[in-house]
Design a protein around this motif. Structure first.
Motif, PDB file in Angstrom:
ATOM      1  N   ASN A 215      -4.339  -3.692   8.892  1.00 37.92           N
ATOM      2  CA  ASN A 215      -3.912  -4.842   8.091  1.00 37.92           C
ATOM      3  C   ASN A 215      -2.630  -5.461   8.659  1.00 37.92           C
ATOM      4  O   ASN A 215      -2.036  -4.934   9.595  1.00 37.92           O
ATOM      5  CB  ASN A 215      -3.704  -4.352   6.646  1.00 37.92           C
ATOM      6  N   LYS A 216      -2.225  -6.548   8.062  1.00 41.38           N
ATOM      7  CA  LYS A 216      -0.996  -7.293   8.398  1.00 41.38           C
ATOM      8  C   LYS A 216      -1.064  -7.837   9.820  1.00 41.38           C
ATOM      9  O   LYS A 216      -0.066  -7.832  10.558  1.00 41.38           O
ATOM     10  CB  LYS A 216       0.259  -6.431   8.181  1.00 41.38           C
ATOM     11  N   ASP A 218      -1.224 -10.740  10.582  1.00 41.80           N
ATOM     12  CA  ASP A 218      -0.417 -11.964  10.672  1.00 41.80           C
ATOM     13  C   ASP A 218       0.981 -11.682  11.205  1.00 41.80           C
ATOM     14  O   ASP A 218       1.687 -12.614  11.597  1.00 41.80           O
ATOM     15  CB  ASP A 218      -0.316 -12.620   9.279  1.00 41.80           C
ATOM     16  N   VAL A 244      -4.484  -9.285   4.669  1.00 35.09           N
ATOM     17  CA  VAL A 244      -4.744  -9.592   3.259  1.00 35.09           C
ATOM     18  C   VAL A 244      -3.976 -10.852   2.874  1.00 35.09           C
ATOM     19  O   VAL A 244      -4.423 -11.648   2.051  1.00 35.09           O
ATOM     20  CB  VAL A 244      -4.330  -8.396   2.368  1.00 35.09           C
ATOM     21  N   GLU A 245      -2.837 -11.034   3.533  1.00 34.28           N
ATOM     22  CA  GLU A 245      -1.987 -12.194   3.230  1.00 34.28           C
ATOM     23  C   GLU A 245      -2.710 -13.503   3.534  1.00 34.28           C
ATOM     24  O   GLU A 245      -2.704 -14.418   2.727  1.00 34.28           O
ATOM     25  CB  GLU A 245      -0.708 -12.075   4.085  1.00 34.28           C
ATOM     26  N   GLY A 269       2.665   1.403   1.513  1.00 34.65           N
ATOM     27  CA  GLY A 269       3.182   0.124   2.019  1.00 34.65           C
ATOM     28  C   GLY A 269       2.293  -0.624   2.995  1.00 34.65           C
ATOM     29  O   GLY A 269       2.648  -1.696   3.470  1.00 34.65           O
ATOM     30  N   GLY A 271      -0.646  -1.900   2.371  1.00 33.02           N
ATOM     31  CA  GLY A 271      -1.404  -2.979   1.714  1.00 33.02           C
ATOM     32  C   GLY A 271      -2.675  -2.501   1.027  1.00 33.02           C
ATOM     33  O   GLY A 271      -3.588  -3.289   0.826  1.00 33.02           O
ATOM     34  N   LYS A 272      -2.724  -1.229   0.647  1.00 29.38           N
ATOM     35  CA  LYS A 272      -3.945  -0.703   0.002  1.00 29.38           C
ATOM     36  C   LYS A 272      -4.228  -1.432  -1.309  1.00 29.38           C
ATOM     37  O   LYS A 272      -5.327  -1.918  -1.535  1.00 29.38           O
ATOM     38  CB  LYS A 272      -3.811   0.808  -0.270  1.00 29.38           C
ATOM     39  N   SER A 273      -3.193  -1.501  -2.154  1.00 26.06           N
ATOM     40  CA  SER A 273      -3.400  -2.144  -3.455  1.00 26.06           C
ATOM     41  C   SER A 273      -3.706  -3.621  -3.263  1.00 26.06           C
ATOM     42  O   SER A 273      -4.558  -4.181  -3.957  1.00 26.06           O
ATOM     43  CB  SER A 273      -2.155  -1.990  -4.320  1.00 26.06           C
ATOM     44  N   SER A 274      -3.024  -4.237  -2.316  1.00 26.21           N
ATOM     45  CA  SER A 274      -3.274  -5.664  -2.058  1.00 26.21           C
ATOM     46  C   SER A 274      -4.715  -5.852  -1.615  1.00 26.21           C
ATOM     47  O   SER A 274      -5.378  -6.791  -2.044  1.00 26.21           O
ATOM     48  CB  SER A 274      -2.340  -6.182  -0.967  1.00 26.21           C
TER      49      SER A 274
HETATM   50  P1  GDP Z   1       0.304   0.005  -0.735  1.00 25.58           P
HETATM   51  O1  GDP Z   1       1.555   0.781  -0.971  1.00 25.58           O
HETATM   52  O2  GDP Z   1      -0.420   0.505   0.477  1.00 25.58           O
HETATM   53  O3  GDP Z   1      -0.583  -0.115  -1.915  1.00 25.58           O
HETATM   54  O4  GDP Z   1       0.772  -1.475  -0.304  1.00 25.58           O
HETATM   55  P2  GDP Z   1       0.894  -2.786  -1.210  1.00 25.58           P
HETATM   56  O5  GDP Z   1      -0.432  -3.359  -1.459  1.00 25.58           O
HETATM   57  O6  GDP Z   1       1.754  -2.471  -2.387  1.00 25.58           O
HETATM   58  O7  GDP Z   1       1.645  -3.777  -0.188  1.00 25.58           O
HETATM   59  C1  GDP Z   1       2.937  -3.513   0.324  1.00 25.58           C
HETATM   60  C2  GDP Z   1       3.561  -4.841   0.744  1.00 25.58           C
HETATM   61  O8  GDP Z   1       2.845  -5.384   1.865  1.00 25.58           O
HETATM   62  C3  GDP Z   1       3.506  -5.905  -0.336  1.00 25.58           C
HETATM   63  O9  GDP Z   1       4.753  -6.548  -0.361  1.00 25.58           O
HETATM   64  C4  GDP Z   1       2.422  -6.861   0.118  1.00 25.58           C
HETATM   65  O10 GDP Z   1       2.666  -8.170  -0.302  1.00 25.58           O
HETATM   66  C5  GDP Z   1       2.535  -6.753   1.621  1.00 25.58           C
HETATM   67  N1  GDP Z   1       1.293  -7.057   2.327  1.00 25.58           N
HETATM   68  C6  GDP Z   1       0.070  -6.587   2.051  1.00 25.58           C
HETATM   69  N2  GDP Z   1      -0.844  -7.081   2.919  1.00 25.58           N
HETATM   70  C7  GDP Z   1      -0.175  -7.883   3.775  1.00 25.58           C
HETATM   71  C8  GDP Z   1      -0.561  -8.672   4.917  1.00 25.58           C
HETATM   72  O11 GDP Z   1      -1.715  -8.774   5.311  1.00 25.58           O
HETATM   73  N3  GDP Z   1       0.440  -9.340   5.559  1.00 25.58           N
HETATM   74  C9  GDP Z   1       1.735  -9.281   5.156  1.00 25.58           C
HETATM   75  N4  GDP Z   1       2.629  -9.975   5.841  1.00 25.58           N
HETATM   76  N5  GDP Z   1       2.122  -8.551   4.085  1.00 25.58           N
HETATM   77  C10 GDP Z   1       1.190  -7.868   3.406  1.00 25.58           C
END
Ligand code: GDP
Length: 477
Positions: A215-216, A218, A244-245, A269, A271-274
């Motif tokens: 992920n990420k 971008d 995901v962004e 961190g 992006g799992k939840s996202s």
């Molecule tokens: P988790 O701890 O794995 O569940 O991660 P979260 O879903 O809480 O995401 C952690 C941070 O990463 C958040 O601030 C999201 O907005 C950010 N994030 C998630 N996916 C992306 C992505 O594709 N690009 C960017 N730039 N940020 C992302």
């Protein structure tokens, strides 16, 4: 589930020369239920062929059939046994003593009339039959279950039996998982090959097919994406690169998720939840794939709450539900898993088989290793060798697992001790008595020891990382 073949009578009657008894068919038992009728006759034929020593294949077929007949008798005979108040369904959520079961097949009506898919999709609130608890048969989210005593007006019922599981994960606890999505981010946090390998090995140890998602996208350059794609392909994985962004690459994941129950794994961190929330939304979907989500809208809200919680607490008890994704037949656990893989299912002997590139080398090679129990760590005549990229990670994980095994052996011995010992009393009668007085000599459990070792390893790793960071900072100055 334990199978018992009751063939003793047949054998003993042969010895006694009782011809009539040799006609007895073997009874295949599962719990209290026997295979009978045509199924039993077919099993008998297989059994006879197997007795004549036909081939390994027959034995495999036999085992498969025994499993099919004995573990799914209720489903196979469900239509003939089904009544108005019975149904087969899938557990989609569990809380305290109550489970939500979504009906897949409902029982026949009294007049025998029933349409295809009759009552399918109805949600029932169920309790678990007390007997299942007594025999410690756990009902998990994702399980296929037989529900009886259904009140279709109040939508309530009782889970009477659990059907055979294809697979299960423990963190989060979900049964019949078809796919693990191992999710990492290319940046923030940066993709660390050591941690990635740990997650991959843990995911492989479940035996469930996995897909790697990066992920990420971008946040990184095209070169970096290409380089990780190439690297993972060499390891034996085809990564899905997405953001995901921006929604980039997420359309490609739809066919991957169709008709499957999936669970997302990954460190904090990434992006799992996202990703879970995104997949639940409509924005990523091609128009044809959009299905009505109205009935599950309440779950979307809860996902946000759960994800908020899981982001912070590691060791809290987590409630898990299966969510319908808007792709054909796709279900997703709302709770991500593996905050830190402890490799509890991995042994030093099984570790090599959890690396696809090692499996490929072993399959390709005409020869086997020089030693039958070769660990593929510099032994002579090893066909795997050390010229593969993940070899150092493999050695490091092997050392960790081996250290844990040695520790367990020192604490518990090679065999697990029995709680009972047998004494022959003066009268000559053999009597069993407990080895230890309850609660007086309680030992540390294997699990506790494993947790202590895990936390040691984690602490050492964190210390090492801090030292590395300090060194890097010094070097930069
Ligand atoms: P988790 O701890 O794995 O569940 O991660 P979260 O879903 O809480 O995401 C952690 C941070 O990463 C958040 O601030 C999201 O907005 C950010 N994030 C998630 N996916 C992306 C992505 O594709 N690009 C960017 N730039 N940020 C992302």
């Amino acid at each position: 589930m334990e199978l018992k073949e009751i063939g003793a009578l047949r054998r003993s009657s042969c010895v006694l020369g009782l011809g009539f008894a040799t006609q007895r068919l073997p009874v295949v038992r599962c719990g209290r239920k026997n295979a009978h009728g045509p199924a039993r006759k077919q099993l008998h034929k297989q059994w006879d062929r197997q007795r004549r020593g036909d081939s390994k294949q027959v034995s495999r077929q036999w085992n498969q059939q025994v499993r099919d007949v004995t573990t799914l008798p209720d489903v196979k005979r469900f239509d003939s046994l089904s009544t108005e108040d019975r149904a087969v369904g899938q557990v989609t959520s569990a809380q305290a003593n109550f489970m939500t079961v979504v009906v897949e097949r409902a029982g026949a009506l009294d007049d025998g009339l029933r349409e295809e898919g009759f009552r399918a999709g109805i949600k029932l609130l169920c309790v678990v039959r007390a007997l299942l608890k007594k025999i410690r048969r756990r009902v998990m989210v994702g399980d296929s279950v037989l529900v009886s005593g259904i009140d279709w007006t109040d939508k309530r019922g009782m889970i009477e039996d659990v059907l055979q599981r294809r697979s299960e994960t423990s963190d989060p606890p979900v049964a019949n998982v078809d796919l693990l999505l191992v999710l990492f981010s290319l940046d923030r946090p940066r993709l660390d090959p050591v941690i990635l390998n740990r997650f991959l090995v843990e995911a492989e140890s479940t035996g469930i097919p996995l897909a790697v998602v990066l992920n990420k996208a971008d946040l990184v350059t095209q070169e970096m994406k290409d380089s990780w794609e190439k690297r993972l392909t060499e390891w034996g994985y085809k990564p899905y690169i997405c953001s995901v962004e921006t929604g980039m690459g997420l359309h490609d994941m739809a066919p991957l998720l169709e008709d499957k129950t999936s669970v997302v794994f990954g460190p904090s961190g990434v992006g799992k939840s996202s990703l879970i929330n995104f997949l639940r939304g409509r924005s990523c979907l091609p128009p044809d794939d959009i299905q009505a989500l109205d009935e599950v809208d309440d779950e979307v809200i809860r996902v946000n709450e759960v994800s908020y919680r899981t982001g912070s607490g590691r060791h809290t008890t987590r409630h898990v539900s299966l969510l319908h994704l808007p792709f054909r037949g796709a279900m997703l656990a709302d709770t991500p898993g593996f905050s830190y893989p402890n490799l509890s299912m991995v042994t030093s002997n099984s570790l090599a088989s959890l690396f696809p590139e090692v499996r490929a080398r072993l399959e390709k090679s005409e020869f086997s290793c020089g030693f039958a129990d070769c660990q593929h760590i510099s032994e002579p005549d090893c066909v795997v060798g050390g010229d593969w990229e993940r070899y150092p990670y493999y050695v490091s994980l092997w050392n960790e697992v081996h250290k844990r095994e040695e520790h367990e052996k020192a604490v518990f011995g090679t065999k697990q001790e029995n709680d009972m010992r047998f004494k022959v009393r003066e009268s000559g009668v053999k009597q069993a008595e407990p080895m230890l007085e309850l609660k007086k000599h309680r030992r540390t459990s294997r699990r506790q020891v494993r947790q202590m070792v895990d936390s040691d390893v984690r602490e050492q790793r964190d210390e090492q990382r801090e030292l590395d960071e300090l060194e890097n900072a010094d070097a930069a100055v």
